[in-house]
Design a protein around this motif. Structure first.
Motif, PDB file in Angstrom:
ATOM      1  N   ILE A 153       0.876  -1.169   0.000  1.00 40.91           N
ATOM      2  CA  ILE A 153       0.000   0.000   0.000  1.00 40.91           C
ATOM      3  C   ILE A 153       0.911   1.216   0.000  1.00 40.91           C
ATOM      4  CG2 ILE A 153      -1.849   1.231   1.200  1.00 40.91           C
ATOM      5  CD1 ILE A 153      -2.553  -1.504   2.448  1.00 40.91           C
ATOM      6  N   ARG A 154       1.090   1.814  -1.171  1.00 42.80           N
ATOM      7  CA  ARG A 154       1.974   2.989  -1.237  1.00 42.80           C
ATOM      8  C   ARG A 154       1.378   4.129  -0.448  1.00 42.80           C
ATOM      9  NH1 ARG A 154       2.429   7.852  -3.018  1.00 42.80           N
ATOM     10  NH2 ARG A 154       0.420   7.773  -4.085  1.00 42.80           N
ATOM     11  N   SER A 155       0.060   4.300  -0.567  1.00 38.71           N
ATOM     12  CA  SER A 155      -0.612   5.426   0.074  1.00 38.71           C
ATOM     13  C   SER A 155      -2.020   5.029   0.474  1.00 38.71           C
ATOM     14  CB  SER A 155      -0.640   6.601  -0.916  1.00 38.71           C
ATOM     15  OG  SER A 155      -1.662   7.517  -0.597  1.00 38.71           O
ATOM     16  N   THR A 157      -4.165   7.723   1.383  1.00 36.28           N
ATOM     17  CA  THR A 157      -4.966   8.850   0.911  1.00 36.28           C
ATOM     18  C   THR A 157      -4.261   9.528  -0.245  1.00 36.28           C
ATOM     19  OG1 THR A 157      -3.916  10.159   2.656  1.00 36.28           O
ATOM     20  CG2 THR A 157      -6.139   9.316   3.093  1.00 36.28           C
ATOM     21  N   PRO A 158      -4.605   9.261  -1.493  1.00 36.24           N
ATOM     22  CA  PRO A 158      -5.604   8.289  -1.916  1.00 36.24           C
ATOM     23  C   PRO A 158      -5.066   6.860  -1.796  1.00 36.24           C
ATOM     24  CG  PRO A 158      -4.507   9.177  -3.835  1.00 36.24           C
ATOM     25  CD  PRO A 158      -3.938   9.900  -2.631  1.00 36.24           C
ATOM     26  N   ASP A 160      -3.590   3.600  -2.861  1.00 40.78           N
ATOM     27  CA  ASP A 160      -2.736   3.288  -4.013  1.00 40.78           C
ATOM     28  C   ASP A 160      -2.020   1.981  -3.699  1.00 40.78           C
ATOM     29  OD1 ASP A 160      -1.176   3.340  -6.282  1.00 40.78           O
ATOM     30  OD2 ASP A 160      -0.068   5.164  -5.754  1.00 40.78           O
ATOM     31  N   ALA A 162       0.039  -1.614  -5.016  1.00 41.76           N
ATOM     32  CA  ALA A 162       0.831  -2.236  -6.074  1.00 41.76           C
ATOM     33  C   ALA A 162       1.131  -3.686  -5.697  1.00 41.76           C
ATOM     34  CB  ALA A 162       2.137  -1.471  -6.283  1.00 41.76           C
TER      35      ALA A 162
END
Lengths: 317, 317
Positions: A153-155, A157-158, A160, A162
């Motif tokens: 989970i890169r982010s 919020t929002p 994102d 991969a």
């Protein structure tokens, strides 16, 4: 025509993977829940039956119910859904019990509705179910439960997400000591600040782990499975943690840590046979403590939630 | 027989790459220093000439000298080395001027001695030279200067360096405003603690950047080039930073940030033509400020320090 009923397998998951607190997770191959979902003309979400665990049937108090409601709310679908849940992952075990239910609910419902949503959107719906369990909309178990394999989970919020490459030999061993440990309590132990030096070491390890996964460099994976921030605090709540870690590493594990917020612990190995050896070592080390436990040895599942026939439960102790 | 004299090209480097503070770096293709190294029977390190910069000739006060001394000390070699340094990277620019000299010194000397040391060992020697420049033995410029491409320093203690895949289209643009900014001052601005939430966001981005590099997903690379910890503080020291960032992103840059500890800033792009466009946009945005600057447009160099004939200097403004 889409089918109106579907039975799905919802994999258990290991969140964090030592250095990747709140961002990394992986799906287990042989451990998970089952759910049956049925579209109905009556609007709303009804949970008609839960076996294997004493969880609330009221949709708004159940993570699967809340997740399905979140999806239905934006779907434009006029009807509703009925769900039966067969729990095999014990609630509170630290291998994504609530996430499996939330992921199964939204993946199954999305399939019945003709796949209007992406996996990332489904993760968002499922995370709103997770908020009920942990007090915050975490996605580090629901992401691998939905995407399969190893996820980042890169982010938030929002949102994102991969997929990270998973080397084919990677296996996981999970020991679940049957003690109670609430995710929300386990979170409250953590300090709100860390030193910049701790941060640098942690993102160096996250980078090393992901580089090791992509290059299939098991030694680099092993060196990167280190957590100087969360493990030193949370491991105090897990009786025998140090003994288990020592046993796992001596038996050849690439690394050892806390699965999610515990109390389950996990080891990663290069291959199935080393995983069984590590499993035996953990059994032997934990037996004398007299705490009942479950042990799972599993490959990493390349798939997340899926039609039920391909699932199985491989609990070996 | 090894040669007893060697001329090397020492690439400039961009450290940090936004989210990867102290751990990530990349080597530039067309910007760098030259050094000539000569084995001698007289023990110790002698710097016989430095052109292009007013740097100390005394070995123990020069990063290249200190790095070479560190290597000689453990090499068992009874003789010494003479070095001539041709600086093209301005000291204090933030694109690894001292690292290029330190890396060139140890790579060149290692080659003349028949390659007794690994690149990671050379990075350790060069980092001890860097300590002279920044007050701490940093390796985030020397690692890419030695390994080439994009490097990750997983750990400083022990030193553990991995190569990260570099997508072939990746290009860099560097704008060096000619203002003075000492690395040691720039470090002292940083807070010693960060919030856990800042840490999670940063290691999510490091994970995203590395995943994007391995999968050649330029959109993910772009989304991951974010730094909520160091950039908000250090950018205050760089006149026009906000204006430059806006111009770079509007001209199509994947991301924009501070190169190392500044004052140079960098953008990454997908391709050489977009890099030239971003370069033009930066020139246009910075012109009105009246601060002299250099601008470089460069591919990522797959090689680190190398025999000199393959080096070149592509400064375009």
């Amino acid at each position: 025509m889409n089918p109106t009923e579907l039975r799905v397998f919802c994999p258990a998951t290991i969140a964090n993977l030592s250095c990747g607190f709140d961002v990394l997770g992986l799906a287990l191959e042989g451990v998970g829940d089952y759910m049956t979902l049925r579209l109905s003309e009556q609007p709303g979400v009804r949970i008609t039956r839960i076996s294997g665990g004493s969880l609330p049937l009221e949709a708004e108090r159940n993570v699967a119910g809340v997740a399905a409601q979140a999806l239905l709310r934006v779907s434009g679908y006029g009807g509703g859904v009925e769900m039966e849940i067969e729990k095999h992952i014990l609630p509170g075990s630290g291998i994504g019990s609530s996430a499996a239910s939330a992921a199964g609910a939204v993946w199954g419902l999305n399939t019945l509705l003709g796949n209007p949503f992406t996996l990332t959107e489904l993760t968002g719906f499922a995370a709103s179910g997770e908020a009920l369990a942990s007090g915050a909309p975490h996605a580090d178990n629901v992401a691998p439960a939905l995407f399969g394999g190893i996820t980042l989970i890169r982010s938030y919020t929002p949102l994102d997400i991969a997929r990270v490459h998973c080397p084919p030999l990677l296996h996981a061993v999970v020991l679940h000591p049957q003690i109670e440990l609430k995710t929300s309590d386990s979170r409250s132990l953590l300090k709100k600040t860390i030193t910049l030096q701790q941060g640098i070491r942690q993102w160096g390890n996250v980078g090393g782990l992901i580089t090791g996964l992509f290059t299939e460099d098991y030694d680099l994976i092993s060196r990167s499975l280190e957590d100087g921030i969360v493990e030193p605090v949370r491991s105090l709540l897990i009786p025998g943690f140090g003994k288990l870690k020592e046993a796992a590493l001596q038996a050849g594990a690439l690394g050892f840590g806390i699965s999610g917020s515990g109390p389950s612990v996990f080891a990663l190995t290069r291959g199935a046979q080393p995983a069984r050896q590590v499993g035996e070592a953990l059994k032997e080390a934990y037996g004398p403590l007299g705490i009942p436990f479950n042990l799972y040895v599993s490959a990493v599942s390349p798939q997340g939630v899926r039609p039920a026939e391909t699932g199985q439960n491989d609990q070996i102790a």
